[in-house]
Motif scaffolding. Sequence first.
Motif, PDB file in Angstrom:
ATOM      1  N   GLU A  62       0.827  -1.196   0.000  1.00 41.85           N
ATOM      2  CA  GLU A  62       0.000   0.000   0.000  1.00 41.85           C
ATOM      3  C   GLU A  62       0.873   1.261   0.000  1.00 41.85           C
ATOM      4  O   GLU A  62       0.699   2.174  -0.786  1.00 41.85           O
ATOM      5  CB  GLU A  62      -0.854  -0.040   1.272  1.00 41.85           C
ATOM      6  CG  GLU A  62      -2.099   0.826   1.243  1.00 41.85           C
ATOM      7  CD  GLU A  62      -2.901   0.575   2.521  1.00 41.85           C
ATOM      8  OE1 GLU A  62      -3.117   1.533   3.284  1.00 41.85           O
ATOM      9  OE2 GLU A  62      -3.271  -0.616   2.761  1.00 41.85           O
ATOM     10  N   LEU A  63       1.843   1.245   0.930  1.00 40.09           N
ATOM     11  CA  LEU A  63       2.771   2.369   1.009  1.00 40.09           C
ATOM     12  C   LEU A  63       3.475   2.609  -0.320  1.00 40.09           C
ATOM     13  O   LEU A  63       3.603   3.744  -0.773  1.00 40.09           O
ATOM     14  CB  LEU A  63       3.852   2.064   2.051  1.00 40.09           C
ATOM     15  CG  LEU A  63       3.646   2.538   3.482  1.00 40.09           C
ATOM     16  CD1 LEU A  63       4.738   1.945   4.363  1.00 40.09           C
ATOM     17  CD2 LEU A  63       3.642   4.058   3.548  1.00 40.09           C
ATOM     18  N   MET A  64       3.947   1.498  -0.885  1.00 40.43           N
ATOM     19  CA  MET A  64       4.711   1.605  -2.117  1.00 40.43           C
ATOM     20  C   MET A  64       3.845   2.156  -3.238  1.00 40.43           C
ATOM     21  O   MET A  64       4.310   2.950  -4.058  1.00 40.43           O
ATOM     22  CB  MET A  64       5.259   0.231  -2.527  1.00 40.43           C
ATOM     23  CG  MET A  64       6.213  -0.381  -1.523  1.00 40.43           C
ATOM     24  SD  MET A  64       7.625   0.666  -1.164  1.00 40.43           S
ATOM     25  CE  MET A  64       8.663   0.229  -2.542  1.00 40.43           C
ATOM     26  N   GLY A  65       2.639   1.669  -3.223  1.00 42.71           N
ATOM     27  CA  GLY A  65       1.712   2.168  -4.225  1.00 42.71           C
ATOM     28  C   GLY A  65       1.698   3.692  -4.229  1.00 42.71           C
ATOM     29  O   GLY A  65       1.849   4.345  -5.257  1.00 42.71           O
ATOM     30  N   GLY A  66       1.612   4.257  -3.053  1.00 44.18           N
ATOM     31  CA  GLY A  66       1.571   5.698  -2.925  1.00 44.18           C
ATOM     32  C   GLY A  66       2.828   6.389  -3.422  1.00 44.18           C
ATOM     33  O   GLY A  66       2.826   7.578  -3.740  1.00 44.18           O
TER      34      GLY A  66
ATOM     35  N   VAL C 215      16.372  -1.486   1.723  1.00 42.96           N
ATOM     36  CA  VAL C 215      16.274  -0.989   0.353  1.00 42.96           C
ATOM     37  C   VAL C 215      14.907  -0.325   0.117  1.00 42.96           C
ATOM     38  O   VAL C 215      14.817   0.764  -0.465  1.00 42.96           O
ATOM     39  CB  VAL C 215      16.519  -2.136  -0.650  1.00 42.96           C
ATOM     40  CG1 VAL C 215      16.114  -1.721  -2.051  1.00 42.96           C
ATOM     41  CG2 VAL C 215      17.987  -2.559  -0.616  1.00 42.96           C
ATOM     42  N   VAL C 216      13.874  -0.968   0.626  1.00 46.17           N
ATOM     43  CA  VAL C 216      12.523  -0.413   0.457  1.00 46.17           C
ATOM     44  C   VAL C 216      12.414   0.943   1.154  1.00 46.17           C
ATOM     45  O   VAL C 216      11.900   1.913   0.597  1.00 46.17           O
ATOM     46  CB  VAL C 216      11.467  -1.407   1.011  1.00 46.17           C
ATOM     47  CG1 VAL C 216      10.114  -0.719   1.171  1.00 46.17           C
ATOM     48  CG2 VAL C 216      11.367  -2.621   0.091  1.00 46.17           C
ATOM     49  N   ALA C 217      12.937   1.026   2.371  1.00 43.38           N
ATOM     50  CA  ALA C 217      12.828   2.286   3.101  1.00 43.38           C
ATOM     51  C   ALA C 217      13.640   3.392   2.412  1.00 43.38           C
ATOM     52  O   ALA C 217      13.219   4.551   2.354  1.00 43.38           O
ATOM     53  CB  ALA C 217      13.296   2.088   4.548  1.00 43.38           C
ATOM     54  N   ILE C 218      14.807   3.034   1.908  1.00 38.39           N
ATOM     55  CA  ILE C 218      15.618   4.028   1.191  1.00 38.39           C
ATOM     56  C   ILE C 218      14.860   4.510  -0.048  1.00 38.39           C
ATOM     57  O   ILE C 218      14.769   5.711  -0.328  1.00 38.39           O
ATOM     58  CB  ILE C 218      16.992   3.430   0.792  1.00 38.39           C
ATOM     59  CG1 ILE C 218      17.853   3.238   2.053  1.00 38.39           C
ATOM     60  CG2 ILE C 218      17.714   4.328  -0.218  1.00 38.39           C
ATOM     61  CD1 ILE C 218      19.088   2.384   1.837  1.00 38.39           C
ATOM     62  N   VAL C 232       6.317  11.189   8.390  1.00 39.29           N
ATOM     63  CA  VAL C 232       6.938   9.920   8.732  1.00 39.29           C
ATOM     64  C   VAL C 232       6.184   8.795   8.052  1.00 39.29           C
ATOM     65  O   VAL C 232       4.971   8.701   8.187  1.00 39.29           O
ATOM     66  CB  VAL C 232       6.899   9.690  10.267  1.00 39.29           C
ATOM     67  CG1 VAL C 232       7.540   8.365  10.623  1.00 39.29           C
ATOM     68  CG2 VAL C 232       7.554  10.846  11.008  1.00 39.29           C
ATOM     69  N   LYS C 233       6.898   7.959   7.316  1.00 43.60           N
ATOM     70  CA  LYS C 233       6.265   6.781   6.733  1.00 43.60           C
ATOM     71  C   LYS C 233       6.839   5.537   7.414  1.00 43.60           C
ATOM     72  O   LYS C 233       8.046   5.424   7.633  1.00 43.60           O
ATOM     73  CB  LYS C 233       6.522   6.734   5.229  1.00 43.60           C
ATOM     74  CG  LYS C 233       5.592   7.616   4.415  1.00 43.60           C
ATOM     75  CD  LYS C 233       5.439   7.085   2.991  1.00 43.60           C
ATOM     76  CE  LYS C 233       4.275   7.645   2.221  1.00 43.60           C
ATOM     77  NZ  LYS C 233       3.938   9.065   2.432  1.00 43.60           N
ATOM     78  N   ASN C 234       5.950   4.612   7.714  1.00 47.60           N
ATOM     79  CA  ASN C 234       6.352   3.413   8.462  1.00 47.60           C
ATOM     80  C   ASN C 234       6.537   2.217   7.530  1.00 47.60           C
ATOM     81  O   ASN C 234       5.574   1.593   7.104  1.00 47.60           O
ATOM     82  CB  ASN C 234       5.288   3.115   9.527  1.00 47.60           C
ATOM     83  CG  ASN C 234       5.617   1.862  10.317  1.00 47.60           C
ATOM     84  OD1 ASN C 234       6.695   1.279  10.171  1.00 47.60           O
ATOM     85  ND2 ASN C 234       4.679   1.459  11.159  1.00 47.60           N
ATOM     86  N   PHE C 235       7.793   1.907   7.226  1.00 49.36           N
ATOM     87  CA  PHE C 235       8.080   0.749   6.367  1.00 49.36           C
ATOM     88  C   PHE C 235       8.382  -0.510   7.190  1.00 49.36           C
ATOM     89  O   PHE C 235       8.977  -1.449   6.701  1.00 49.36           O
ATOM     90  CB  PHE C 235       9.262   1.069   5.435  1.00 49.36           C
ATOM     91  CG  PHE C 235       8.924   2.090   4.398  1.00 49.36           C
ATOM     92  CD1 PHE C 235       8.384   1.700   3.179  1.00 49.36           C
ATOM     93  CD2 PHE C 235       9.112   3.448   4.654  1.00 49.36           C
ATOM     94  CE1 PHE C 235       8.055   2.643   2.225  1.00 49.36           C
ATOM     95  CE2 PHE C 235       8.779   4.386   3.704  1.00 49.36           C
ATOM     96  CZ  PHE C 235       8.247   4.000   2.481  1.00 49.36           C
TER      97      PHE C 235
END
Lengths: 69, 69, 347, 347, 330, 330
Positions: A62-66, C215-218, C232-235
């Motif tokens: 979901e996050l990535m989608g955004g 990698v995803v958070a970066i 703030v985004k929570n990965f």
Amino acid sequence: MCVAIPGKVVEIRDNKAIIDFSGNQVEAYIGLVNVKVGDYALVHAGCVIQTMKQTEAEEIAELMGGLAE
Amino acid sequence: MCVAIPGKVVEIRDNKAIIDFSGNQVEAYIGLVNVKVGDYALVHAGCVIQTMKQTEAEEIAELMGGLAE
Amino acid sequence: MEIKEIIEYLQNYQGPVIRLMEVCGSHTAAISKFGIRDLLSDRIELISGPGCPVCVTPSAYVDRLIELAKEPNTCVATFGDLLRVPGSSKSLSESKADGANAQMVYSPMDILKLAKDNPMTNYVFAAVGFETTAPLYALLIEEAMKQNLSNIRILTALKSMPNVIAYLLRNEAQIDGFLAPGHVCAITGADYFGKLAEEFHIPFAVSGFGDEELVVAIYGLVRMIEQKETGVKNFYPSVVESGGNAVALDKLNTYFEPCTVAWRGMGEIEGSGFCLRKEYAQFDAGSIGLKEDKKKNHACRCGEILMGKAKPTDCPLFARVCNPSNPQGACMVSYEGSCFTAFQTKA
Amino acid sequence: MEIKEIIEYLQNYQGPVIRLMEVCGSHTAAISKFGIRDLLSDRIELISGPGCPVCVTPSAYVDRLIELAKEPNTCVATFGDLLRVPGSSKSLSESKADGANAQMVYSPMDILKLAKDNPMTNYVFAAVGFETTAPLYALLIEEAMKQNLSNIRILTALKSMPNVIAYLLRNEAQIDGFLAPGHVCAITGADYFGKLAEEFHIPFAVSGFGDEELVVAIYGLVRMIEQKETGVKNFYPSVVESGGNAVALDKLNTYFEPCTVAWRGMGEIEGSGFCLRKEYAQFDAGSIGLKEDKKKNHACRCGEILMGKAKPTDCPLFARVCNPSNPQGACMVSYEGSCFTAFQTKA
Amino acid sequence: MEKIIMEHGSGGRATGELIRTIFEDAFSNPVLSQMEDAAVIPGGAQIAMTTDSFVVTPLEFPGGDIGRLCVCGTVNDLLMRGATPKYMTCGFILEEGAEVALLKRLVQSMAQTAREAGVMVVAGDTKVIEGNGGIYINTTGVGIVPTDVDIKAANAKVGDKILVSGTMGDHHATILSSRMNIQNKIVSDNAPLNEMVLQLLEQGIKVHVLRDVTRGGLGTVLKELAQSSHCEFEVEQDLIPVSATVKDFCGLLGLDPLYMGNEGKLVAIVDPEDEAKALEIIRLARYGKDAVTIGTVTAEHPTGNVLLKTHIGGRRSIDILQGEGLPRIC
Amino acid sequence: MEKIIMEHGSGGRATGELIRTIFEDAFSNPVLSQMEDAAVIPGGAQIAMTTDSFVVTPLEFPGGDIGRLCVCGTVNDLLMRGATPKYMTCGFILEEGAEVALLKRLVQSMAQTAREAGVMVVAGDTKVIEGNGGIYINTTGVGIVPTDVDIKAANAKVGDKILVSGTMGDHHATILSSRMNIQNKIVSDNAPLNEMVLQLLEQGIKVHVLRDVTRGGLGTVLKELAQSSHCEFEVEQDLIPVSATVKDFCGLLGLDPLYMGNEGKLVAIVDPEDEAKALEIIRLARYGKDAVTIGTVTAEHPTGNVLLKTHIGGRRSIDILQGEGLPRIC
Ligand code: SF4
Ligand code: SF4
Ligand SMILES: [Mg+2]
Ligand SMILES: [Mg+2]
Ligand SMILES: [Mg+2]
Ligand SMILES: [Mg+2]
Ligand SMILES: [Mg+2]
Ligand SMILES: [Mg+2]
Ligand SMILES: [Mg+2]
Ligand SMILES: [Mg+2]
Ligand SMILES: [Mg+2]
Ligand SMILES: [Mg+2]
């Protein structure tokens, strides 16, 4: 350093849990989190600091989608 | 075991004497005997227990005389 | 989006230079270990911040530990790394050779058993750490009281994240986004950094410690920067909930209160640490006022490195006088220190 | 008379069998070392008496030392030999392996410095010995008081010569004459044995510790026996004066008083030892009542050997189960013990 | 005689008794039982010699003990030069209080491992020091090297294949598990590697370099070999065998399996032509069933470099072990 | 780097630094500097091998130190079999807190003694244990033995002469003087005996037995040799050389010079024909000026016996050292 991998709670004895990491069993205090047998738990320096939910995949998606272009 | 050989008092420091045994110098308490530099002394477990007179030869000769057949 | 595509994106990034700071030492170590820098475009720089608890401990703290360890019938218990941090002249480990009694343990809780089995010995735990570790010391004191153990104390050098980050940003650190420490957030909740993000208009990405997680958070941070997003985004949602760990936070606040503490190479920062509350002063082994921070070597640039203003390779001592066997500054000691990891993986 | 003539006399002696007892352990050791038995006619026998302070210590005393050595912060200091004497199950030396803290010193006075340098440690000196050594403990206590050292005590197993000799003679020991210990007489004077000589119509020869001194004294005894003389003759006049050492005797009497003590293998003998006077009871580490004398091995004949009623070779264990590495009785422990010297020089 | 006391180190009767009751039996052979100042034994034109002291705690651990370990360590070091291990000496330093029954078990384990490895214990020595029951053992080995064998760290060549004989970290993880009181089923890999090495040589494999992976771990060994050979190695993390339990054990303590020691594993650098055959030989030999290729000697390099390709595709240089390799916990 | 810390035993960078700064320089030779798992060196048809660990305190003493001692001990043991000492390994066990400057001095002393004795240090090892600054060293030596040389304890024959190369007890008295804090001018005799031994062999002396007089002293050595040879020895106390200071030192502590160890003295049992020439050779050699004959192999004897004729003319059997050889004081 904080342990990056979760372990499975296999037993609870008083204020401690036995937690299994691929066959390595460690004792950890559970005074900071409510855990039960079967939970996946993060252990930091001999204490459970959090349990792990199994929801990562969707939430991240979901996050990535955004973020996608 | 008691030391069988006498040593020579070479120095006195407070309540102890330095006693020489053919080049071996030991410290011994002198609270049990009055000793002065130059005396020959018997040392037992770190304490002087007696000084040595130089009269043995005659006295023994005398004794032996009495015992001769 | 597949991880392969994400990596491709990061590798091919051609936009303006982006400087990201990981403020957690475990992130620093993991980034090194996984070779993640090698996966990023030259235009994405990863900078290590003041998040290694060992690296930010001032020399006065180490000196005090050594003093305690040399007291008769006193044993300083500590995590492994701290043994090797130089104080103003020696480390705890070196002082063992001079008669200091110091013991490595796996957990602060281990001293409960030690203290019980050796009632004639006073145990002092070297209580370093951030929000993640501080609740453990609260638990330790709680247990010590329950078990009536009077031979346990702690020497605190507990640090808190937000104010040191604010300090960096106010002191001209050139940073475009932060990888927020997953385990701090596990305790505090992800929103912990929300006010900072807002005040400084800068994005935070909460990250776990796995290779893909990082990698995803970066990627997330890079995208937020490109899209001029802050917040703030929570990965790391499997571990980090918005409210954090309420039990742990409650214990933390029961035994500790915010206070001003000294950071190695940076000096005192207001409200950037935790100290025992007065009610529990009997458990304190003399933590107050350990501010002096004598450099072992004046050329050491640990402070600037911790602030993201210099890289290890900018230090004239790096890999010359200073190496892990003979560290001149704390950054070369910990496995999580910037200089250590740079040394270990230097080509 | 030349020494050669004396030896010839002793070698060619053909009269009735003469049994001489040396009551001093140092005499026993010296006689062995110099091969003096080899110089005597078969009709002159030398018997070792109860004069080795280590050999006559009952097992309860050793057990108590071990108990003390295992107490926290307590160190038992002792002469070398005593470390190896078996108690009812182990020796001090073996107990070191179980955590007993025992240290060999050269002199009782050495613990003054130890006690001063280590104020947290209680030092107990294993105070064994005869009239020669007892005054040293008096001096030790005097110094401890002068220096205000409260961490020094002694565990006494102090023995006195006359009553044990009387005990032997009353218990049918077949002895024709005694080599009296030169160093006991250096303290007490030669007349110390006069009453015994008179009561039992037996001669005493005070001897030094050199080879010629011993030969001369033995010759003296043989001649006295042949001439049916009794009394005490002083063959060590360079050291032994008739009044002894008045200063030492005075100190001995100030701190100690005669008492009944137990002898290994012989039991309690009235007035055969010295104990601290009540005024100095604070220096006593629990010496009273250490009478039990459990044999490690029931076949051990140490007691009879000490009384001159048996020879080491009469013991079924000698050089079989019992040897200096694995002593079954105290006589095999000390370098001055009869069984040890017999073992060491056995052909 | 239950525990070691100072007298056992006197050089007199007690030392003799200790030797007779503990060592003579276990190691019995005609050379040793002469009890001479030095053993006199048949030699060879070229010999190899190595020494190591062993100070491990605990003394007994899952899968082995210090007795087996001290034979394996020395035998393997000889093998790594292409030598056939022949003779061994052992020097015991015993702390007062050491349990005699334990010592007996350890010595018997040594003797059994020596038999397995085909070495004869030809001389020994025992000393006693104050302490708390610790046992330290030095073993020194001599082997015979055929004159045409030349295996050494400097011999890696560009193109060579880098093999390991099995999973990494098992010994180290076993020891640390005991010390940190972590329960698991990991057992030490301590083993003498005669069979695989001698088979490689007998079957004519072009072995350029051999090195057993001990203290310091694979990372240290690879870096040292790269330095000696002035080459760059490239190895792939995903190819390096590590058991799942050891991997998570390392995760728990913040350790890197790359720096975890073994006591029965080797790195072999062989001519690329012989890679397959070498792997087959090692896999068929005792203690070699998990052998794999982990990388290649890719280039010359003045100071020696080792590149590790990580699981996620990153690349990093690896260096020798820094620090003590202590568990990181915080 | 002032003191040894645990990290110096890690096997990683700190160990490497220690080796480079302390050992490499001192022992520098092409074999050692290869830093391989095992040293590969030229051998010989018949080799001798011996090992000893050294645990002496104090580490430095008048006349020597543990560094010199550990070379002499091993070199002398090889010589006692008629071997020419060639190679040596050294295993250091260091207690945490050991002074690096001291270690440096000791290692330099080792190196100097090794040069004097003509042995090459070909392999080494360092471990660190907890403790209080102690240093323990194992040395293992290899020598080459000509095939026609046969010197061993069992070879004493009736009629043979028993020689000693100098005064007894010097080393032991030196060590005990330090420990018991007795001041004197006694110095240790620690020395490598190559010259006297190799000269005896070169000049064709019929040497039947050689034994260095170490722990346990002359009494223990003679008894052991008598046992091995099944002979009776007779020696005369007045012929046994003991310096006046050592004699009185022994008197003070109730010790017998017969049981006091040396570290640079030997017993040689030679054919009676060669007695005079052997004495001359030893006296001309370094460390042998006080050599004398002390007795004779007088008869066969099933279990071995040693008779000592005392000064006053008595005779007694002497046995191996009993107990620890501790000072007797009371
Ligand atoms: S390399 Fe060393 S001296 Fe330089 S900044 Fe880092 S820790 Fe300090
Ligand atoms: S030989 Fe041993 S058992 Fe026999 S009497 Fe002597 S000490 Fe006792
Ligand atoms: Mg020898
Ligand atoms: Mg080796
Ligand atoms: Mg090795
Ligand atoms: Mg030896
Ligand atoms: Mg110790
Ligand atoms: Mg190796
Ligand atoms: Mg040897
Ligand atoms: Mg030797
Ligand atoms: Mg080694
Ligand atoms: Mg210790």
